[in-house]
Design a protein around this motif. Structure first.
Motif, PDB file in Angstrom:
ATOM      1  N   ALA A 181     -37.907  -7.029  11.905  1.00  0.00           N
ATOM      2  CA  ALA A 181     -37.459  -8.224  12.620  1.00  0.00           C
ATOM      3  C   ALA A 181     -37.776  -9.504  11.845  1.00  0.00           C
ATOM      4  O   ALA A 181     -37.017 -10.474  11.905  1.00  0.00           O
ATOM      5  N   THR A 182     -38.888  -9.518  11.117  1.00  0.00           N
ATOM      6  CA  THR A 182     -39.229 -10.689  10.296  1.00  0.00           C
ATOM      7  C   THR A 182     -38.147 -10.933   9.252  1.00  0.00           C
ATOM      8  O   THR A 182     -37.703 -12.069   9.048  1.00  0.00           O
ATOM      9  N   GLY A 206     -34.699 -11.816  11.170  1.00  0.00           N
ATOM     10  CA  GLY A 206     -34.742 -13.154  11.757  1.00  0.00           C
ATOM     11  C   GLY A 206     -34.665 -14.234  10.696  1.00  0.00           C
ATOM     12  O   GLY A 206     -33.907 -15.206  10.829  1.00  0.00           O
ATOM     13  N   SER A 230     -40.715 -16.824   9.842  1.00  0.00           N
ATOM     14  CA  SER A 230     -41.807 -16.931  10.813  1.00  0.00           C
ATOM     15  C   SER A 230     -42.936 -17.775  10.229  1.00  0.00           C
ATOM     16  O   SER A 230     -43.416 -17.512   9.130  1.00  0.00           O
ATOM     17  N   PHE A 273     -36.097  -1.816  15.841  1.00  0.00           N
ATOM     18  CA  PHE A 273     -35.751  -3.011  16.614  1.00  0.00           C
ATOM     19  C   PHE A 273     -36.566  -3.140  17.903  1.00  0.00           C
ATOM     20  O   PHE A 273     -36.185  -3.875  18.802  1.00  0.00           O
ATOM     21  N   SER A 316     -39.225  -4.659  18.662  1.00  0.00           N
ATOM     22  CA  SER A 316     -39.890  -5.925  18.977  1.00  0.00           C
ATOM     23  C   SER A 316     -38.948  -6.948  19.606  1.00  0.00           C
ATOM     24  O   SER A 316     -39.386  -8.000  20.067  1.00  0.00           O
ATOM     25  N   ILE A 317     -37.663  -6.621  19.638  1.00  0.00           N
ATOM     26  CA  ILE A 317     -36.654  -7.569  20.106  1.00  0.00           C
ATOM     27  C   ILE A 317     -36.550  -7.559  21.634  1.00  0.00           C
ATOM     28  O   ILE A 317     -36.647  -6.512  22.265  1.00  0.00           O
ATOM     29  N   VAL A 324     -34.959 -18.048  18.628  1.00  0.00           N
ATOM     30  CA  VAL A 324     -34.582 -16.726  18.096  1.00  0.00           C
ATOM     31  C   VAL A 324     -35.830 -15.949  17.696  1.00  0.00           C
ATOM     32  O   VAL A 324     -35.940 -14.745  17.950  1.00  0.00           O
ATOM     33  N   PHE A 333     -37.408 -14.516  20.739  1.00  0.00           N
ATOM     34  CA  PHE A 333     -36.613 -13.402  21.280  1.00  0.00           C
ATOM     35  C   PHE A 333     -36.761 -12.148  20.427  1.00  0.00           C
ATOM     36  O   PHE A 333     -36.770 -11.037  20.945  1.00  0.00           O
ATOM     37  N   MET A 334     -36.890 -12.334  19.107  1.00  0.00           N
ATOM     38  CA  MET A 334     -37.002 -11.181  18.217  1.00  0.00           C
ATOM     39  C   MET A 334     -38.431 -10.669  18.078  1.00  0.00           C
ATOM     40  O   MET A 334     -38.674  -9.655  17.431  1.00  0.00           O
TER      41      MET A 334
END
Length: 436
Positions: free
Chosen positions: A52-53, A56, A76, A222, A224-225, A298, A301-302
């Motif tokens: 996700a990092t 994103g 991030s 996915f 962590s989303i 975002v 959310f992620m």
């Protein structure tokens, strides 16, 4: 491609933009390993965080390139992620979904402020001298990050800072990256910052700083989303935040940090990317702020903490990046890194030291634009220049300078010179310092 991003119009080339994008990516790549290491303490799966990092950062950096057409990259943010990890385990009772909802709410609110024009209006209300000071302060901050990452400066024995161990492999790699970058820059070699990073990575192999990759391809995860809409005691996590005064105060603190961190970063990159006007205004600032604000939401959310504009973007701008093509290149590399993160993470933070230190040097030129002989100009500027690196916080340093500017103006009987939005910003900073 040239017409879409106005590459020739800004006196750049497609090759230069692609190289600058790679330089920015390598300067930021450490976040792929660091963010999961920090946030996994909150109970989020490390593999999901790595995926996700990357995604994103990639998506929002591409949006920045297309929408704002400036060489800024997003990922991030450090500091905020550590704070969110702590909030998840203490205030939120171990529920990271609620902690990420705090970030999501902060991002939505700050996006509304941008769309209403308030964030941009506050930037316009900042005196020119303070804008110059922000660039200088950011330059010192960037250089400090690079030197700390390489262990060239460390916490001293009985002192706040001191010189690191000169025999340390990390120290040696950092020095190599600085020497190579400066030597090439002296000879006007194109891509000197990127070459300095690559040489330092290679030099780090026999020294044990550059680690062998643990694999080639990483599976996508996915999980962590969707934190804000996850169940948190019978209600969506975002509802729990909206009904908890403590979490709302925390969200305000994060909003203030994001609000002014991005302002400082945008000005620093604009200086290197040649889209800072003579009166200190950042071109395309509204588009930049819209993407940055949306990125924070975002990120929440992620499940990767607040995604924000990275000060390391200055490395790509200093390497010739002038358009959004630099950002799109960086973003695509981040998305690819979601599949190949084991390989990407071999780039140590020490290897990027030279690029960051050299960018810091370039940004010091703004100091000549400040009238240090006038206390009403020089002292507030000094508080920003010293405050940003000494507090290790962009927003805290800017806040100290803003407050100093108002106080000095009052003492001199020049309160009429202070614009109304500067008063609002100073009051907000006072609240921020007391509740943060």
């Amino acid at each position: 491609m040239d017409e879409l991003f106005h590459v020739s119009e800004r006196k750049s080339t497609i090759g230069t933009e692609l190289r600058a994008g790679l330089t920015t990516f390598l300067a930021m790549a450490y976040i792929i390993a660091v963010n999961p290491a920090v946030l996994s303490g909150a109970g989020i799966d490390a593999g999901a965080l790595a995926c996700a990092t990357c995604l994103g950062a990639g998506i929002m950096t591409i949006c920045m390139g297309i929408f704002a057409n400036r060489p800024l990259a997003c990922a991030s943010g450090l500091g905020v992620n550590a704070m969110i990890a702590g909030i998840a385990t203490t205030v939120c009772g171990g529920d990271w979904h609620v902690a990420m909802s705090v970030i999501f709410l902060e991002g939505v609110v700050i996006l509304l402020l941008v769309l209403c024009g308030l964030r941009e209006a506050i930037m316009d209300a900042i005196p020119v001298v303070l804008r110059h000071a922000i660039s200088v302060g950011l330059g010192l901050f960037i250089a400090m990050i690079g030197l700390c990452d390489a262990g060239i400066i460390t916490a001293g024995a009985g002192t706040l800072v001191g010189l690191g161990d000169i025999t340390s492999p990390t120290f040696i790699v950092g020095i190599i990256s600085i020497l190579v970058t400066v030597a090439l820059a002296c000879r006007n070699v194109p891509g000197s910052l990127l070459i300095g990073i690559v040489v330092a990575v290679i030099a780090g192999i026999p020294l044990g700083v550059t680690q062998a990759p643990t694999g080639i391809i990483a599976p996508l995860d996915f999980s962590s989303i969707g934190g804000p809409i996850a169940d948190a005691g019978g209600v969506p996590a975002i509802v729990k935040v909206l009904t908890d005064p403590t979490l709302l105060v925390i969200s305000f603190s994060l909003l203030m940090s994001d609000f002014f961190d991005t302002m400082g970063t945008a000005m620093a990159v604009a200086k290197q990317g040649e889209f800072l006007t003579d009166d200190g205004n950042v071109e395309n600032i509204k588009e930049i702020l819209i993407v940055d604000s949306a990125a924070a939401a975002v990120g929440g959310f992620m499940g990767v903490s607040s995604i924000t504009t990275f000060v390391e973007s200055t490395s790509g701008a200093a390497d010739g990046g002038r358009t959004g093509l630099t950002s799109v290149t960086t973003g695509v590399l981040f998305i690819l890194a979601a599949f190949f993160s084991p390989i990407v993470t071999i780039v140590s933070s020490a290897a990027t030291c030279g690029a960051l230190v050299y960018v810091g040097y370039l940004m010091m030129s703004e100091a000549s634009e400040i009238d240090w002989s006038d206390v009403s100009q020089g002292f507030p500027a000094f508080m920003i220049v010293a405050g940003v690196p000494f507090t290790y916080s962009i927003s805290a340093g800017i806040g100290l300078g803003f407050i100093a500017y108002v106080i000095v103006a009052l003492f001199k009987g020049e309160a009429s010179k202070i614009k109304p939005l500067m008063w609002i910003a100073v009051l907000a900073f006072l609240v921020y310092f007391f509740v943060a």
